[in-house]
Design an enzyme around this catalytic site. Structure first.
Site, PDB file in Angstrom:
ATOM      1  N   ASP A   1       0.859  -1.183   0.000  1.00 18.19           N
ATOM      2  CA  ASP A   1       0.000   0.000   0.000  1.00 18.19           C
ATOM      3  C   ASP A   1       0.892   1.228   0.000  1.00 18.19           C
ATOM      4  O   ASP A   1       1.631   1.476   0.956  1.00 18.19           O
ATOM      5  CB  ASP A   1      -0.909   0.018   1.230  1.00 18.19           C
ATOM      6  N   LEU A   2       0.865   2.016  -1.051  1.00 17.50           N
ATOM      7  CA  LEU A   2       1.772   3.139  -1.243  1.00 17.50           C
ATOM      8  C   LEU A   2       1.718   4.127  -0.086  1.00 17.50           C
ATOM      9  O   LEU A   2       0.646   4.657   0.247  1.00 17.50           O
ATOM     10  CB  LEU A   2       1.439   3.855  -2.556  1.00 17.50           C
ATOM     11  N   ASP A   3       2.879   4.362   0.530  1.00 15.00           N
ATOM     12  CA  ASP A   3       3.035   5.339   1.613  1.00 15.00           C
ATOM     13  C   ASP A   3       2.097   5.094   2.793  1.00 15.00           C
ATOM     14  O   ASP A   3       1.686   6.028   3.479  1.00 15.00           O
ATOM     15  CB  ASP A   3       2.822   6.771   1.080  1.00 15.00           C
ATOM     16  N   GLU A   4       1.759   3.822   3.047  1.00 16.39           N
ATOM     17  CA  GLU A   4       0.861   3.487   4.142  1.00 16.39           C
ATOM     18  C   GLU A   4       1.522   2.567   5.163  1.00 16.39           C
ATOM     19  O   GLU A   4       0.861   2.051   6.058  1.00 16.39           O
ATOM     20  CB  GLU A   4      -0.410   2.819   3.598  1.00 16.39           C
TER      21      GLU A   4
END
Length: 287
Positions: A229-232
């Site tokens: 999950d991008l930048d999570e």
């Protein structure tokens, strides 16, 4: 810290007697505790502990193998997920960059000055821009452009560099490529990214320009583990700096780069000193 020092890290289901079991083991084997921190998460029912210790007497195990063998019964009884490292041993890591030099330059300078708690053994990049800077510091540089095989093929090349260098960690120091989900999953808990952090958040291109347009009053940076999950991913370190209407876009970029470099270096140091523990979607970082 003594050259003969050790760092024991552990996590397990919380129960009575964990601290007593560890400290009792060290007392029986003449280990001298230099620092000990522990935390019980009542929400998850997990216990976390980090102990720094050294030889305290002649009954202390002779080497790492003997120390591990002696501790195994305690670890089994308490069902520990644990690790033991020499305090003088710096974890090896590969740094991935694109064209921005500020985070890489800061890490290389800290390594050269002897203040980085990890060892940069290689730099990989999809551009050749930062080769001169890297090699000036005596670190191998690998130009790995994204070719016809796409990101997945290039990521296999990055993994090959990590394996050859014996580096378990990958640090994304303003690496402007999105990792494929499979690569992110394979590096779970071993890949750290630095990300600009605003209130509100501005993802995508030209974030500082968009922040200036909105009159942002706080800018900052977040270092986190990479997930699919991008930048999570779980957050390791953060910092903010107050700005106002007098600051231009160039001012925001300059301030933001300074914060990014500082936050990433703190995260790398925390990893190097074995102070970071994954706790579900969060991290626990001992100070």
């Amino acid at each position: 810290m003594s050259e003969a020092g050790w760092i024991l890290t552990l996590t397990c289901a919380d129960r009575v007697g964990i601290v007593a079991g560890v400290s009792g083991f060290l007392a029986r084997h003449e280990g001298f505790i230099l620092d000990s921190q522990q935390y019980a998460d009542l929400e998850t029912g997990r216990f976390f502990m980090r102990v720094v210790f050294t030889r305290g007497g002649p009954g202390f195990p002779a080497d790492r193998e003997a120390l591990v063998a002696a501790f195994q019964p305690v670890a089994a009884e308490l069902a520990l997920d644990w690790g033991l490292s020499a305090s003088a041993e710096k974890p090896r890591l590969v740094v991935a960059v694109s064209k921005g030099s500020h985070c890489l330059n800061d890490l290389l300078h800290r390594q050269q000055s002897g203040t980085l708690s990890a060892r940069i053994v290689a730099v990989v990049s999809n551009h050749d821009t930062l080769r001169r800077l890297t090699e000036w510091h005596g670190v191998p540089y690998h130009h790995l452009p994204v070719g016809e095989g796409g990101n997945a093929e290039q990521e296999r090349q990055i993994e090959a560099v990590m394996d050859a260098a014996g580096a378990p960690y990958l640090i994304l120091a303003r690496y402007m490529q999105v990792l494929t989900p499979g690569f992110a999953d394979r590096l779970a808990g071993r890949c750290v990214n630095i990300h600009h952090s605003f209130l509100p958040g501005f993802k995508g291109a030209r974030p500082y320009h968009r922040a200036h347009e909105r009159g942002v009053k706080l800018i900052g940076a977040t270092a986190h583990f990479v997930t699919s999950d991008l930048d999570e991913g779980p957050i390791i370190e953060q910092a903010v700096e107050r700005v106002d209407h007098r600051d231009s876009v160039d001012d925001l970029i300059r301030i933001g780069r300074d914060i990014e470099a500082q936050v990433l270096a703190r995260a790398v140091d925390a990893l190097g000193e074995r102070r970071v523990f994954l706790n579900g979607n969060r991290t626990l970082v001992f100070r």
